[in-house]
Write a protein that holds these residues in place. Structure first.
Motif, PDB file in Angstrom:
ATOM      1  N   SER A  79       0.809  -1.228   0.000  1.00  0.00           N
ATOM      2  CA  SER A  79       0.000   0.000   0.000  1.00  0.00           C
ATOM      3  C   SER A  79       0.838   1.271   0.000  1.00  0.00           C
ATOM      4  O   SER A  79       0.414   2.298   0.507  1.00  0.00           O
ATOM      5  CB  SER A  79      -0.980   0.017   1.184  1.00  0.00           C
ATOM      6  N   HIS A  80       2.032   1.179  -0.567  1.00  0.00           N
ATOM      7  CA  HIS A  80       2.908   2.337  -0.719  1.00  0.00           C
ATOM      8  C   HIS A  80       3.526   2.287  -2.117  1.00  0.00           C
ATOM      9  O   HIS A  80       4.273   1.354  -2.421  1.00  0.00           O
ATOM     10  CB  HIS A  80       4.019   2.349   0.331  1.00  0.00           C
ATOM     11  N   ILE A  81       3.210   3.297  -2.919  1.00  0.00           N
ATOM     12  CA  ILE A  81       3.739   3.350  -4.284  1.00  0.00           C
ATOM     13  C   ILE A  81       4.666   4.558  -4.393  1.00  0.00           C
ATOM     14  O   ILE A  81       4.206   5.698  -4.451  1.00  0.00           O
ATOM     15  CB  ILE A  81       2.593   3.474  -5.304  1.00  0.00           C
ATOM     16  N   PRO A  82       5.975   4.336  -4.393  1.00  0.00           N
ATOM     17  CA  PRO A  82       6.903   5.457  -4.554  1.00  0.00           C
ATOM     18  C   PRO A  82       6.944   5.884  -6.026  1.00  0.00           C
ATOM     19  O   PRO A  82       6.578   5.121  -6.923  1.00  0.00           O
ATOM     20  CB  PRO A  82       8.244   4.882  -4.106  1.00  0.00           C
ATOM     21  N   LEU A  83       7.406   7.087  -6.270  1.00  0.00           N
ATOM     22  CA  LEU A  83       7.506   7.582  -7.638  1.00  0.00           C
ATOM     23  C   LEU A  83       8.350   6.643  -8.500  1.00  0.00           C
ATOM     24  O   LEU A  83       8.008   6.384  -9.646  1.00  0.00           O
ATOM     25  CB  LEU A  83       8.082   9.002  -7.666  1.00  0.00           C
ATOM     26  N   SER A  84       9.416   6.097  -7.957  1.00  0.00           N
ATOM     27  CA  SER A  84      10.270   5.193  -8.742  1.00  0.00           C
ATOM     28  C   SER A  84       9.488   3.972  -9.222  1.00  0.00           C
ATOM     29  O   SER A  84       9.632   3.548 -10.370  1.00  0.00           O
ATOM     30  CB  SER A  84      11.494   4.763  -7.936  1.00  0.00           C
ATOM     31  N   GLY A  85       8.664   3.402  -8.381  1.00  0.00           N
ATOM     32  CA  GLY A  85       7.842   2.264  -8.776  1.00  0.00           C
ATOM     33  C   GLY A  85       6.786   2.663  -9.791  1.00  0.00           C
ATOM     34  O   GLY A  85       6.512   1.923 -10.742  1.00  0.00           O
ATOM     35  N   TRP A  86       6.198   3.840  -9.577  1.00  0.00           N
ATOM     36  CA  TRP A  86       5.198   4.351 -10.523  1.00  0.00           C
ATOM     37  C   TRP A  86       5.802   4.511 -11.916  1.00  0.00           C
ATOM     38  O   TRP A  86       5.194   4.154 -12.912  1.00  0.00           O
ATOM     39  CB  TRP A  86       4.655   5.683 -10.012  1.00  0.00           C
ATOM     40  N   MET A  87       7.042   5.010 -11.971  1.00  0.00           N
ATOM     41  CA  MET A  87       7.677   5.229 -13.261  1.00  0.00           C
ATOM     42  C   MET A  87       8.095   3.902 -13.911  1.00  0.00           C
ATOM     43  O   MET A  87       8.071   3.785 -15.136  1.00  0.00           O
ATOM     44  CB  MET A  87       8.862   6.185 -13.122  1.00  0.00           C
ATOM     45  N   ARG A  88       8.460   2.897 -13.122  1.00  0.00           N
ATOM     46  CA  ARG A  88       8.746   1.573 -13.701  1.00  0.00           C
ATOM     47  C   ARG A  88       7.494   1.019 -14.379  1.00  0.00           C
ATOM     48  O   ARG A  88       7.553   0.492 -15.487  1.00  0.00           O
ATOM     49  CB  ARG A  88       9.229   0.598 -12.623  1.00  0.00           C
ATOM     50  N   VAL A  89       6.356   1.157 -13.709  1.00  0.00           N
ATOM     51  CA  VAL A  89       5.092   0.694 -14.285  1.00  0.00           C
ATOM     52  C   VAL A  89       4.730   1.536 -15.510  1.00  0.00           C
ATOM     53  O   VAL A  89       4.236   1.020 -16.516  1.00  0.00           O
ATOM     54  CB  VAL A  89       3.974   0.707 -13.218  1.00  0.00           C
ATOM     55  N   THR A  90       5.011   2.833 -15.448  1.00  0.00           N
ATOM     56  CA  THR A  90       4.759   3.714 -16.596  1.00  0.00           C
ATOM     57  C   THR A  90       5.545   3.240 -17.811  1.00  0.00           C
ATOM     58  O   THR A  90       5.009   3.177 -18.922  1.00  0.00           O
ATOM     59  CB  THR A  90       5.141   5.166 -16.242  1.00  0.00           C
ATOM     60  N   ASP A  91       6.813   2.897 -17.627  1.00  0.00           N
ATOM     61  CA  ASP A  91       7.629   2.405 -18.743  1.00  0.00           C
ATOM     62  C   ASP A  91       7.068   1.105 -19.308  1.00  0.00           C
ATOM     63  O   ASP A  91       7.027   0.915 -20.524  1.00  0.00           O
ATOM     64  CB  ASP A  91       9.083   2.209 -18.309  1.00  0.00           C
ATOM     65  N   ARG A  92       6.612   0.213 -18.443  1.00  0.00           N
ATOM     66  CA  ARG A  92       6.013  -1.042 -18.916  1.00  0.00           C
ATOM     67  C   ARG A  92       4.751  -0.767 -19.719  1.00  0.00           C
ATOM     68  O   ARG A  92       4.502  -1.408 -20.740  1.00  0.00           O
ATOM     69  CB  ARG A  92       5.678  -1.946 -17.738  1.00  0.00           C
ATOM     70  N   ARG A  93       3.952   0.165 -19.223  1.00  0.00           N
ATOM     71  CA  ARG A  93       2.711   0.491 -19.922  1.00  0.00           C
ATOM     72  C   ARG A  93       2.998   1.104 -21.295  1.00  0.00           C
ATOM     73  O   ARG A  93       2.334   0.779 -22.267  1.00  0.00           O
ATOM     74  CB  ARG A  93       1.848   1.419 -19.063  1.00  0.00           C
TER      75      ARG A  93
END
Length: 129
Positions: free
Chosen positions: A87-101
């Protein structure tokens, strides 16, 4: 305009009817900042709940789903970025998912997303009339 068209026009900063990775990432960072209501650099469970109920209530009903999340048929686009399942999404994780998307939307690895190709990916009910 329809949600897709409004989103595309906002993200396509140079108005070339293409979204490149940098434009896609800039939109993801702006969206992260919007959801991270307390500005601590982490989207927590409370912020996910606020997002789902206030910013994107259509996710709960799936009645519309015409925004960018509909391109990937992702029922919980924010929660799905919780890679550590804590239940914690850091910006770094968000951007990893963004790149995958981005990569999923750019299967030919051209480095950009074409307006018409993205539009064709939308479910029929979500396409502008």
């Amino acid at each position: 305009p329809a949600p897709f068209e409004a989103w595309f026009a906002r993200v396509d900063a140079n108005h070339d009817r293409r979204i490149d990775r940098a434009e896609f990432e800039a939109d993801a960072r702006a969206f992260f900042k919007l959801v991270d209501a307390d500005g601590d650099g982490v989207i927590d469970g409370f912020e996910v709940t606020a997002y789902e109920s206030k910013i994107a209530p259509e996710l709960a009903s799936r009645a519309e789903g015409a925004g960018p999340a509909a391109l990937l048929d992702d029922p919980e686009p924010v929660s799905d970025a919780d890679l550590a399942l804590n239940s914690h999404i850091p910006l770094s994780g968000w951007m990893r998912v963004t790149d995958r998307r981005f990569d999923l939307l750019d299967p030919k690895r051209r480095g950009w997303l074409d307006h018409d190709a993205l539009l064709a990916r939308l479910p029929k009910k979500a396409r502008p009339r």
